[in-house]
Design a protein around this motif. Structure first.
Motif, PDB file in Angstrom:
ATOM      1  N   ALA A  14       0.939  -1.075   0.094  1.00  0.00           N
ATOM      2  CA  ALA A  14       0.123   0.000  -0.020  1.00  0.00           C
ATOM      3  C   ALA A  14       0.904   1.321  -0.071  1.00  0.00           C
ATOM      4  CB  ALA A  14      -0.882   0.155   1.069  1.00  0.00           C
ATOM      5  N   THR A  15       0.518   2.115  -0.673  1.00  0.00           N
ATOM      6  CA  THR A  15       1.099   3.317  -0.892  1.00  0.00           C
ATOM      7  C   THR A  15       0.668   4.350   0.285  1.00  0.00           C
ATOM      8  OG1 THR A  15      -0.479   4.465  -1.906  1.00  0.00           O
ATOM      9  CG2 THR A  15       1.009   3.601  -3.133  1.00  0.00           C
ATOM     10  N   PRO A  16       1.306   5.462   0.912  1.00  0.00           N
ATOM     11  CA  PRO A  16       1.041   6.100   1.921  1.00  0.00           C
ATOM     12  C   PRO A  16      -0.549   6.832   1.762  1.00  0.00           C
ATOM     13  CG  PRO A  16       3.196   6.645   1.392  1.00  0.00           C
ATOM     14  CD  PRO A  16       2.823   5.913   0.258  1.00  0.00           C
ATOM     15  N   ALA A  17      -0.875   6.953   0.534  1.00  0.00           N
ATOM     16  CA  ALA A  17      -2.296   7.355   0.077  1.00  0.00           C
ATOM     17  C   ALA A  17      -3.393   6.490   0.345  1.00  0.00           C
ATOM     18  CB  ALA A  17      -2.454   8.006  -1.213  1.00  0.00           C
ATOM     19  N   GLU A  18      -3.118   5.013   0.134  1.00  0.00           N
ATOM     20  CA  GLU A  18      -3.842   4.070   0.127  1.00  0.00           C
ATOM     21  C   GLU A  18      -3.848   3.980   1.898  1.00  0.00           C
ATOM     22  OE1 GLU A  18      -3.290   1.675  -3.797  1.00  0.00           O
ATOM     23  OE2 GLU A  18      -1.630   1.176  -2.035  1.00  0.00           O
ATOM     24  N   VAL A  19      -2.976   4.049   2.605  1.00  0.00           N
ATOM     25  CA  VAL A  19      -2.803   3.609   4.060  1.00  0.00           C
ATOM     26  C   VAL A  19      -3.912   4.698   4.888  1.00  0.00           C
ATOM     27  CG1 VAL A  19      -1.705   3.873   6.133  1.00  0.00           C
ATOM     28  CG2 VAL A  19      -0.669   2.555   4.268  1.00  0.00           C
ATOM     29  N   ILE A  20      -3.683   5.797   4.081  1.00  0.00           N
ATOM     30  CA  ILE A  20      -4.412   6.973   4.647  1.00  0.00           C
ATOM     31  C   ILE A  20      -6.031   6.570   4.477  1.00  0.00           C
ATOM     32  CG2 ILE A  20      -5.244   9.330   4.388  1.00  0.00           C
ATOM     33  CD1 ILE A  20      -2.255   9.969   4.115  1.00  0.00           C
ATOM     34  N   ARG A  21      -6.277   6.167   3.108  1.00  0.00           N
ATOM     35  CA  ARG A  21      -7.714   5.721   2.908  1.00  0.00           C
ATOM     36  C   ARG A  21      -8.156   4.681   3.693  1.00  0.00           C
ATOM     37  NH1 ARG A  21      -6.433   7.342  -2.307  1.00  0.00           N
ATOM     38  NH2 ARG A  21      -5.624   5.070  -2.895  1.00  0.00           N
ATOM     39  N   LEU A  22      -7.414   3.596   4.196  1.00  0.00           N
ATOM     40  CA  LEU A  22      -7.633   2.412   4.848  1.00  0.00           C
ATOM     41  C   LEU A  22      -8.038   3.116   6.386  1.00  0.00           C
ATOM     42  CD1 LEU A  22      -5.261  -0.173   3.643  1.00  0.00           C
ATOM     43  CD2 LEU A  22      -7.791  -0.178   3.466  1.00  0.00           C
ATOM     44  N   LEU A  23      -7.108   3.975   6.719  1.00  0.00           N
ATOM     45  CA  LEU A  23      -7.398   4.607   8.078  1.00  0.00           C
ATOM     46  C   LEU A  23      -8.743   5.278   8.222  1.00  0.00           C
ATOM     47  CD1 LEU A  23      -3.595   5.846   8.827  1.00  0.00           C
ATOM     48  CD2 LEU A  23      -4.937   3.810  10.158  1.00  0.00           C
TER      49      LEU A  23
END
Length: 102
Positions: free
Chosen positions: A47-56
């Motif tokens: 996961a990219t940082p943007a994807e991690v943020i979306r998951l959070l």
């Protein structure tokens, strides 16, 4: 007092004690958040940082929705429970007319 009037509140804490308490609260939340981010990273290593943020964000909104639903269900259950108590919240009929129970 109007909305634009200044409000002064006094506290029993001195500045140093307040700073220590705030640091403890932030540190505890930081630890929980850090562990959760690490958990997401383990589950989604690509996961990219943007994807991690979306998951959070998805987890946060799901948690808030679930908490709201639990609170609503609890208040409904309490209201139903109170209404089942004889004289709790229902009107009781007496010889001289209606009286509220209690």
């Amino acid at each position: 007092m109007t909305d634009s009037d200044a409000v002064t509140l006094e506290t029993q804490l001195d500045d140093e004690e307040a700073n220590v308490d705030i640091a403890k609260a932030v540190s505890a939340r930081h630890s929980i958040a850090r562990k959760y981010v690490m958990r997401i990273r383990r589950r989604h290593p690509e996961a990219t940082p943007a994807e991690v943020i979306r998951l959070l964000e998805r987890h946060y909104s799901t948690s808030i929705t679930a908490a709201g639903a639990a609170i609503t269900a609890g208040s409904i259950a309490a209201e139903v429970g109170i209404s089942l108590i004889p004289g709790g919240s229902v009107a009781a009929r007496s010889e001289d007319g209606w009286q509220t129970g209690g």
